[in-house]
Design an enzyme around this catalytic site. Structure first.
Site, PDB file in Angstrom:
ATOM      1  N   GLN A 258      38.053  62.219  37.200  1.00 22.36           N
ATOM      2  CA  GLN A 258      38.410  61.066  36.370  1.00 22.36           C
ATOM      3  C   GLN A 258      39.890  61.039  36.048  1.00 22.36           C
ATOM      4  O   GLN A 258      40.493  59.978  35.942  1.00 22.36           O
ATOM      5  CB  GLN A 258      37.584  61.071  35.083  1.00 22.36           C
ATOM      6  CG  GLN A 258      36.097  60.943  35.317  1.00 22.36           C
ATOM      7  CD  GLN A 258      35.745  59.778  36.208  1.00 22.36           C
ATOM      8  OE1 GLN A 258      36.036  58.620  35.895  1.00 22.36           O
ATOM      9  NE2 GLN A 258      35.123  60.071  37.342  1.00 22.36           N
ATOM     10  N   GLU A 326      31.930  57.409  28.640  1.00 24.52           N
ATOM     11  CA  GLU A 326      31.531  56.624  29.810  1.00 24.52           C
ATOM     12  C   GLU A 326      30.632  57.463  30.722  1.00 24.52           C
ATOM     13  O   GLU A 326      29.559  57.020  31.149  1.00 24.52           O
ATOM     14  CB  GLU A 326      32.791  56.189  30.565  1.00 24.52           C
ATOM     15  CG  GLU A 326      32.523  55.404  31.830  1.00 24.52           C
ATOM     16  CD  GLU A 326      33.801  55.137  32.619  1.00 24.52           C
ATOM     17  OE1 GLU A 326      33.761  54.263  33.504  1.00 24.52           O
ATOM     18  OE2 GLU A 326      34.820  55.811  32.366  1.00 24.52           O
ATOM     19  N   HIS A 327      31.072  58.671  31.075  1.00 24.55           N
ATOM     20  CA  HIS A 327      30.314  59.588  31.923  1.00 24.55           C
ATOM     21  C   HIS A 327      30.077  60.885  31.163  1.00 24.55           C
ATOM     22  O   HIS A 327      30.999  61.416  30.546  1.00 24.55           O
ATOM     23  CB  HIS A 327      31.090  59.925  33.202  1.00 24.55           C
ATOM     24  CG  HIS A 327      31.570  58.732  33.969  1.00 24.55           C
ATOM     25  ND1 HIS A 327      32.907  58.340  33.985  1.00 24.55           N
ATOM     26  CD2 HIS A 327      30.907  57.847  34.747  1.00 24.55           C
ATOM     27  CE1 HIS A 327      33.025  57.271  34.747  1.00 24.55           C
ATOM     28  NE2 HIS A 327      31.842  56.945  35.218  1.00 24.55           N
ATOM     29  N   ASP A 360      29.461  57.505  41.538  1.00 23.46           N
ATOM     30  CA  ASP A 360      30.435  56.447  41.807  1.00 23.46           C
ATOM     31  C   ASP A 360      30.156  55.730  43.117  1.00 23.46           C
ATOM     32  O   ASP A 360      30.663  54.624  43.338  1.00 23.46           O
ATOM     33  CB  ASP A 360      31.851  57.038  41.861  1.00 23.46           C
ATOM     34  CG  ASP A 360      32.429  57.293  40.483  1.00 23.46           C
ATOM     35  OD1 ASP A 360      31.944  56.686  39.519  1.00 23.46           O
ATOM     36  OD2 ASP A 360      33.363  58.108  40.379  1.00 23.46           O
ATOM     37  N   HIS A 419      14.653  18.861   8.467  1.00 28.56           N
ATOM     38  CA  HIS A 419      13.871  19.886   9.158  1.00 28.56           C
ATOM     39  C   HIS A 419      12.425  19.858   8.666  1.00 28.56           C
ATOM     40  O   HIS A 419      11.476  19.868   9.470  1.00 28.56           O
ATOM     41  CB  HIS A 419      14.455  21.287   8.877  1.00 28.56           C
ATOM     42  CG  HIS A 419      15.645  21.644   9.703  1.00 28.56           C
ATOM     43  ND1 HIS A 419      16.845  20.989   9.606  1.00 28.56           N
ATOM     44  CD2 HIS A 419      15.814  22.610  10.646  1.00 28.56           C
ATOM     45  CE1 HIS A 419      17.712  21.540  10.449  1.00 28.56           C
ATOM     46  NE2 HIS A 419      17.112  22.527  11.098  1.00 28.56           N
TER      47      HIS A 419
END
Length: 430
Positions: A258, A326-327, A360, A419
């Site tokens: 990364q 994220e990971h 990935d 209504h």
């Protein structure tokens, strides 16, 4: 690189600073993007022509605005067989995984005799942004386009810059596999604006997905509401939870997978073994010296990398949840037990033989994932990002008699007499 120990007196504050560290675009980017979006909305193709010449050094009128399916087919046929096989394997696995995400319609009659349910339909058109030039990623084409195809999107549009006229054949080959309908040679915030608002040449879309730089991400943020988006993505992140029984070189490679994306990427290791922490730090230095992407990876590791020693790996999991990465890799004996403790992560990679990098490309689950702690409330890209749900309701006179009086009472309590009357008039005169 930051080195922290959970037993140190100042750990709580140091870790809070790590969690809160900001690695995303500043106000200048927002200002510049707003100006570009306004130009594209007001000038259309003329703005795209000028901005593409300025930023990509490419003349759209002289060399063509679009790449067609024949270009994609030629790129596909020109690939080395092994690479073609790899792309096909990736496409097959990604398509199969996402086909199972398609939701089912619901249509039922409840105990009051009222028919109700929901129907799912794909958006009419979707746009996929793909970074261009040498840094283009065919995996991003597959990860964004194939879920759209699984959803049943009718028109699939790709935008990708071709700086100095350079076209990445792998991207075109992936577009061929995914069945992309249109490919426009534009990029940056101007491409996002064109997809959202439309121009003389480019018809607007309903949803825009795909990765990009800070200007692309900011354009998606500003245009959300005009158009749907997958997410506002920031710099990439990985957290690895590893015990001392790992090979330090393996874990170093995972961290750098990364770090090499961008100087603002973040790589963090949690371990319960201080000696192993030292081994990984040394392995990272050795690996950096061999990387072709050393400059980027070293900048990322030096500025945003961290190694954190904890008393035991279970105690790391609340800290991981605060990062909402994220990971997340769980490279340890008790990986399944730790996985059960995870509340916030974009995607989790379980076991020593599950490096994030395999996800990935070829594993199947999507690699477009929430960053910047957004995994607390957001999910990775899926078929659902290209679909919308329409609820429906059908009552007869008996059904309205069963639930209508409650609706009248609530409408009157809210001070909305029209209504209330729209229901009451049917109850009085069934």
């Amino acid at each position: 690189m930051i080195r922290l120990d959970a037993d140190d007196a100042g750990f709580a504050q140091a870790f809070a600073d790590l969690v809160d560290a900001r690695r995303e675009a500043d106000a200048d980017v927002a200002r510049d993007v707003a100006a570009i979006v306004a130009r594209v909305r007001g000038e259309g193709d003329a703005a795209l022509r000028d901005l593409t010449r300025r930023f990509d050094r490419f003349d759209l009128d002289a060399h063509g605005w679009k790449l067609d399916r024949a270009d994609c087919l030629a790129a596909w046929e020109g690939l080395e067989p092994g690479l073609r096989d790899a792309l096909e394997l990736a496409a097959e696995r990604i398509a199969a995984y996402h086909a199972k995400q398609k939701p089912e319609d619901r249509d039922e009659i409840d105990a009051a005799g009222i028919r109700l349910g929901a129907r799912w339909r794909a958006v009419d058109a979707a746009g996929v942004y793909v970074p261009g030039g040498r840094a283009a990623y065919p995996s991003s084409v597959l990860m964004n386009a194939l879920p759209a195809r699984a959803a049943g999107v009718g028109r699939l549009v790709m935008v990708t810059p071709t700086p100095d006229g350079e076209v990445n054949p792998l991207v075109l080959a992936a577009a061929h596999l995914a069945g992309v309908d249109e490919i426009w040679r534009i990029g940056g915030a101007q491409a996002i604006a064109a997809l959202a608002h439309g121009t003389e040449r480019i018809a607007p879309v309903d949803v825009i997905t795909g990765p990009g730089n800070a200007w692309v991400a900011e354009a998606k943020r500003q245009l959300y509401g005009v158009v749907g988006i997958d997410m506002v993505a920031g710099p990439s992140e990985i957290v690895v939870v590893a015990d001392g029984r790992n090979d330090a070189d393996w874990i170093a490679a995972d961290l750098l997978s990364q770090a090499e994306h961008d100087p603002t990427s973040q790589s963090i290791l949690f371990t319960d073994d201080a000696g192993f922490a030292d081994q990984v730090a040394a392995a990272v230095e050795r690996a950096l010296a061999r990387l072709a992407t050393e400059a980027t990876a070293r900048a990322s590791w030096d500025a945003n990398g961290a190694i954190i020693v904890v008393p035991d790996l279970a105690s790391a999991m609340p800290l991981v949840d605060r990062l909402a990465p994220e990971h997340l890799e769980l490279a340890c004996d008790q990986a399944e037990g730790l996985f059960d403790m995870v509340r916030h992560a974009g995607s989790v990679f379980i076991g020593r033989y599950t490096p994030e990098a395999v996800g990935d490309y070829v594993a199947g689950p999507n690699h477009v994932l929430p960053t910047g702690r957004r995994a607390r409330f957001a999910s990775g890209l899926s078929v659902l990002d290209f679909m919308k749900r329409t609820s429906f309701l059908s009552l007869d006179a008996d059904g309205l008699a069963a639930i209508g009086p409650a609706a009248v009472a609530l409408a009157q309590a809210e001070g909305l007499p029209a209504h209330a009357e729209s229901v009451a008039i049917r109850l009085r005169n069934p």
